[in-house]
Design a protein around this motif. Sequence first.
Motif, PDB file in Angstrom:
ATOM      1  N   THR A 192       0.830  -1.202   0.000  1.00  0.00           N
ATOM      2  CA  THR A 192       0.000   0.000   0.000  1.00  0.00           C
ATOM      3  C   THR A 192       0.862   1.249   0.000  1.00  0.00           C
ATOM      4  OG1 THR A 192      -1.770  -1.149   1.199  1.00  0.00           O
ATOM      5  CG2 THR A 192      -1.785   1.263   1.270  1.00  0.00           C
ATOM      6  N   VAL A 193       0.519   2.195  -0.873  1.00  0.00           N
ATOM      7  CA  VAL A 193       1.239   3.461  -0.918  1.00  0.00           C
ATOM      8  C   VAL A 193       0.942   4.259   0.343  1.00  0.00           C
ATOM      9  CG1 VAL A 193       1.527   5.646  -2.149  1.00  0.00           C
ATOM     10  CG2 VAL A 193       1.190   3.521  -3.438  1.00  0.00           C
ATOM     11  N   THR A 194       1.982   4.732   1.001  1.00  0.00           N
ATOM     12  CA  THR A 194       1.815   5.556   2.197  1.00  0.00           C
ATOM     13  C   THR A 194       2.131   7.026   1.953  1.00  0.00           C
ATOM     14  OG1 THR A 194       4.074   5.006   2.899  1.00  0.00           O
ATOM     15  CG2 THR A 194       2.272   3.653   3.778  1.00  0.00           C
ATOM     16  N   ARG A 195       2.964   7.292   0.913  1.00  0.00           N
ATOM     17  CA  ARG A 195       3.315   8.694   0.642  1.00  0.00           C
ATOM     18  C   ARG A 195       3.741   8.859  -0.805  1.00  0.00           C
ATOM     19  NH1 ARG A 195       7.650  12.807   1.520  1.00  0.00           N
ATOM     20  NH2 ARG A 195       9.239  11.185   1.719  1.00  0.00           N
ATOM     21  N   TYR A 196       3.206   9.889  -1.418  1.00  0.00           N
ATOM     22  CA  TYR A 196       3.669  10.290  -2.743  1.00  0.00           C
ATOM     23  C   TYR A 196       4.810  11.269  -2.538  1.00  0.00           C
ATOM     24  CZ  TYR A 196       3.644  12.250  -7.456  1.00  0.00           C
ATOM     25  OH  TYR A 196       4.008  12.670  -8.709  1.00  0.00           O
ATOM     26  N   VAL A 197       5.982  10.957  -3.110  1.00  0.00           N
ATOM     27  CA  VAL A 197       7.176  11.751  -2.821  1.00  0.00           C
ATOM     28  C   VAL A 197       7.385  12.848  -3.852  1.00  0.00           C
ATOM     29  CG1 VAL A 197       9.669  11.682  -2.434  1.00  0.00           C
ATOM     30  CG2 VAL A 197       8.224   9.773  -1.665  1.00  0.00           C
ATOM     31  N   THR A 198       7.530  12.459  -5.119  1.00  0.00           N
ATOM     32  CA  THR A 198       7.816  13.463  -6.145  1.00  0.00           C
ATOM     33  C   THR A 198       7.545  12.888  -7.528  1.00  0.00           C
ATOM     34  OG1 THR A 198       9.516  15.042  -6.918  1.00  0.00           O
ATOM     35  CG2 THR A 198      10.252  12.806  -6.454  1.00  0.00           C
ATOM     36  N   PRO A 199       7.161  13.732  -8.484  1.00  0.00           N
ATOM     37  CA  PRO A 199       6.970  13.230  -9.846  1.00  0.00           C
ATOM     38  C   PRO A 199       8.303  13.062 -10.568  1.00  0.00           C
ATOM     39  CG  PRO A 199       6.494  15.576  -9.766  1.00  0.00           C
ATOM     40  CD  PRO A 199       6.784  15.148  -8.344  1.00  0.00           C
ATOM     41  N   LEU A 200       8.311  12.177 -11.550  1.00  0.00           N
ATOM     42  CA  LEU A 200       9.435  12.032 -12.470  1.00  0.00           C
ATOM     43  C   LEU A 200       8.959  12.558 -13.817  1.00  0.00           C
ATOM     44  CD1 LEU A 200      10.677   8.443 -11.551  1.00  0.00           C
ATOM     45  CD2 LEU A 200      11.720  10.606 -10.887  1.00  0.00           C
ATOM     46  N   ARG A 201       9.505  13.652 -14.234  1.00  0.00           N
ATOM     47  CA  ARG A 201       8.960  14.341 -15.410  1.00  0.00           C
ATOM     48  C   ARG A 201       9.722  14.031 -16.692  1.00  0.00           C
ATOM     49  NH1 ARG A 201       5.007  17.840 -14.000  1.00  0.00           N
ATOM     50  NH2 ARG A 201       4.841  18.368 -11.789  1.00  0.00           N
ATOM     51  N   GLU A 202      10.521  12.954 -16.682  1.00  0.00           N
ATOM     52  CA  GLU A 202      11.256  12.603 -17.890  1.00  0.00           C
ATOM     53  C   GLU A 202      10.334  12.108 -19.002  1.00  0.00           C
ATOM     54  OE1 GLU A 202      12.000  11.618 -14.892  1.00  0.00           O
ATOM     55  OE2 GLU A 202      14.112  12.008 -14.460  1.00  0.00           O
ATOM     56  N   GLY A 203       9.245  11.434 -18.640  1.00  0.00           N
ATOM     57  CA  GLY A 203       8.346  10.861 -19.641  1.00  0.00           C
ATOM     58  C   GLY A 203       6.995  11.545 -19.634  1.00  0.00           C
ATOM     59  N   GLY A 204       6.206  11.242 -20.649  1.00  0.00           N
ATOM     60  CA  GLY A 204       4.911  11.883 -20.767  1.00  0.00           C
ATOM     61  C   GLY A 204       3.865  11.340 -19.817  1.00  0.00           C
ATOM     62  N   SER A 205       4.086  10.160 -19.244  1.00  0.00           N
ATOM     63  CA  SER A 205       3.062   9.554 -18.397  1.00  0.00           C
ATOM     64  C   SER A 205       3.156   9.982 -16.941  1.00  0.00           C
ATOM     65  CB  SER A 205       3.156   8.027 -18.477  1.00  0.00           C
ATOM     66  OG  SER A 205       4.412   7.573 -18.016  1.00  0.00           O
ATOM     67  N   LEU A 206       4.174  10.786 -16.596  1.00  0.00           N
ATOM     68  CA  LEU A 206       4.335  11.338 -15.264  1.00  0.00           C
ATOM     69  C   LEU A 206       4.365  10.270 -14.162  1.00  0.00           C
ATOM     70  CD1 LEU A 206       4.681  14.294 -14.271  1.00  0.00           C
ATOM     71  CD2 LEU A 206       2.328  14.185 -13.481  1.00  0.00           C
ATOM     72  N   PRO A 207       5.278   9.296 -14.238  1.00  0.00           N
ATOM     73  CA  PRO A 207       5.441   8.384 -13.105  1.00  0.00           C
ATOM     74  C   PRO A 207       5.936   9.161 -11.894  1.00  0.00           C
ATOM     75  CG  PRO A 207       7.277   8.156 -14.618  1.00  0.00           C
ATOM     76  CD  PRO A 207       6.297   9.073 -15.284  1.00  0.00           C
TER      77      PRO A 207
ATOM     78  N   LEU B 219       8.000  -0.374   3.705  1.00  0.00           N
ATOM     79  CA  LEU B 219       9.184   0.474   3.881  1.00  0.00           C
ATOM     80  C   LEU B 219      10.006   0.574   2.595  1.00  0.00           C
ATOM     81  CD1 LEU B 219      10.388  -0.567   7.472  1.00  0.00           C
ATOM     82  CD2 LEU B 219       8.701   1.164   6.793  1.00  0.00           C
ATOM     83  N   GLY B 220       9.451   0.123   1.494  1.00  0.00           N
ATOM     84  CA  GLY B 220      10.141   0.227   0.216  1.00  0.00           C
ATOM     85  C   GLY B 220       9.848   1.542  -0.476  1.00  0.00           C
ATOM     86  N   THR B 221      10.722   1.898  -1.400  1.00  0.00           N
ATOM     87  CA  THR B 221      10.546   3.072  -2.255  1.00  0.00           C
ATOM     88  C   THR B 221      10.443   2.585  -3.692  1.00  0.00           C
ATOM     89  OG1 THR B 221      11.857   4.437  -0.739  1.00  0.00           O
ATOM     90  CG2 THR B 221      11.528   5.285  -2.971  1.00  0.00           C
ATOM     91  N   TYR B 222       9.449   3.103  -4.416  1.00  0.00           N
ATOM     92  CA  TYR B 222       9.153   2.590  -5.744  1.00  0.00           C
ATOM     93  C   TYR B 222       8.935   3.722  -6.743  1.00  0.00           C
ATOM     94  CZ  TYR B 222       8.197  -1.688  -3.139  1.00  0.00           C
ATOM     95  OH  TYR B 222       8.313  -2.778  -2.321  1.00  0.00           O
ATOM     96  N   VAL B 223       9.250   3.414  -8.000  1.00  0.00           N
ATOM     97  CA  VAL B 223       8.766   4.237  -9.101  1.00  0.00           C
ATOM     98  C   VAL B 223       7.370   3.713  -9.431  1.00  0.00           C
ATOM     99  CG1 VAL B 223       9.091   4.929 -11.488  1.00  0.00           C
ATOM    100  CG2 VAL B 223      11.094   4.618  -9.997  1.00  0.00           C
ATOM    101  N   CYS B 224       6.379   4.577  -9.324  1.00  0.00           N
ATOM    102  CA  CYS B 224       4.994   4.167  -9.566  1.00  0.00           C
ATOM    103  C   CYS B 224       4.590   4.521 -10.984  1.00  0.00           C
ATOM    104  CB  CYS B 224       4.058   4.857  -8.577  1.00  0.00           C
ATOM    105  SG  CYS B 224       2.320   4.401  -8.761  1.00  0.00           S
TER     106      CYS B 224
ATOM    107  N   ALA C 266      -0.091  19.717  -4.022  1.00  0.00           N
ATOM    108  CA  ALA C 266      -0.397  21.053  -4.518  1.00  0.00           C
ATOM    109  C   ALA C 266      -0.524  21.104  -6.040  1.00  0.00           C
ATOM    110  CB  ALA C 266       0.686  22.032  -4.062  1.00  0.00           C
ATOM    111  N   ASP C 267       0.184  20.218  -6.714  1.00  0.00           N
ATOM    112  CA  ASP C 267       0.190  20.199  -8.171  1.00  0.00           C
ATOM    113  C   ASP C 267      -1.112  19.598  -8.684  1.00  0.00           C
ATOM    114  OD1 ASP C 267       0.591  19.347 -10.906  1.00  0.00           O
ATOM    115  OD2 ASP C 267       2.743  19.583 -10.609  1.00  0.00           O
ATOM    116  N   GLU C 268      -1.894  20.363  -9.450  1.00  0.00           N
ATOM    117  CA  GLU C 268      -3.197  19.888  -9.906  1.00  0.00           C
ATOM    118  C   GLU C 268      -3.061  18.700 -10.860  1.00  0.00           C
ATOM    119  OE1 GLU C 268      -5.680  22.898 -11.504  1.00  0.00           O
ATOM    120  OE2 GLU C 268      -5.674  24.133  -9.693  1.00  0.00           O
ATOM    121  N   GLU C 269      -2.002  18.689 -11.670  1.00  0.00           N
ATOM    122  CA  GLU C 269      -1.795  17.569 -12.582  1.00  0.00           C
ATOM    123  C   GLU C 269      -1.576  16.279 -11.802  1.00  0.00           C
ATOM    124  OE1 GLU C 269       0.927  16.403 -16.491  1.00  0.00           O
ATOM    125  OE2 GLU C 269       1.586  17.989 -15.139  1.00  0.00           O
ATOM    126  N   VAL C 270      -0.791  16.352 -10.718  1.00  0.00           N
ATOM    127  CA  VAL C 270      -0.559  15.183  -9.873  1.00  0.00           C
ATOM    128  C   VAL C 270      -1.849  14.792  -9.164  1.00  0.00           C
ATOM    129  CG1 VAL C 270       0.683  14.312  -7.853  1.00  0.00           C
ATOM    130  CG2 VAL C 270       1.897  15.662  -9.577  1.00  0.00           C
TER     131      VAL C 270
END
Length: 255
Positions: A7-22, A30-35, A81-85
Amino acid sequence: MTLPSVTVTRYVTPLREGGSLPGIVEADDLGTYVCKFRGAGQGPRVLVAEVIAAGIARRLGLRTPDLVVLDLDPDLARYEADEEVQDLLTASAGANLGIDFLPGSFGFDGASDVDPTEAATVIWLDAFIANVDRSWRNPNLLRWQDDLWVIDHGASLYFHHSWPGGVGDPERFARQPWDASDHVLGSALGKVADVDADLRARLTDDVLTEVVAEVPDVWLEPVPGADSPEELRAAYVSFFAARVRSRAWLPEVAS
C-alpha cells in the motif's frame, strides 16, 4: 504466481522525464518505488507490457528491478499542490505498478563497456517484444552496483493496443520485422544471431504462461473474443509463442 501487493503511504515526487508522469512513492513495506499509474497515458495496457517484458527479461538472464502492485488511496491527492498530480492520483485509485527504486543508480550513457553477450541479449529482448524505446535519445538502461539493468518497457507489445477491436492474428506479429538501426547497443548487433537459439529455447509455452500469469486481473481489460482474464492471458501466450517459432523479426547486420 502473482506480484506482491503493498500500500502506498506517501507520494514523494513526480518524475517528469516521460509523458506519463510516473512518480516516486513510499509504501507500507518500507520500500521506495517508481509508480507507473494506471490512470496515465495509454492506461493499464502499458502496465501489462511492463510486467510481461520484465518477466521475459528475467528469464533471459537480464537484470530488471523487482515489481509490486501498489494499492493507491485517492485521498493522497488531497495533500498534493500540483493539480496535474492530483488528477493523476485521483484517476489511479486501486492497483498501480511499482518498480523497485534503485538508489544511487545512474542512466547508461555509453561511456562504460557492456559485455557483448549481455548487449546482444538486450537487443534480442527488444526485438522479441517489439520495444521501440531503447535508443541513444532514451536508453532505458541503468547502471547500478556496476551491473546493467533494463527498465521502462511500456512502449513494447504494440499489438495489444489494437485489441479493443478484437484480438488480432498472432502470425502477423510473428512476421513483423523490428528495426535495430537506432538501438543504443547496436554495436552488438552482429552477436544477436549467436545468442538466438539459446534465448528462444528458454521461452517455452510453460515459461510464457508463467510470465503472463504475473499480470493482475484488474489490468486485463476485456476485448471482443477475449472477455475474461484467462482468455486474455491465453491470447498473449499465443502471440509470443508464434514469435518464438518465427525468425522473420530477428534483426540482422546491415550488409
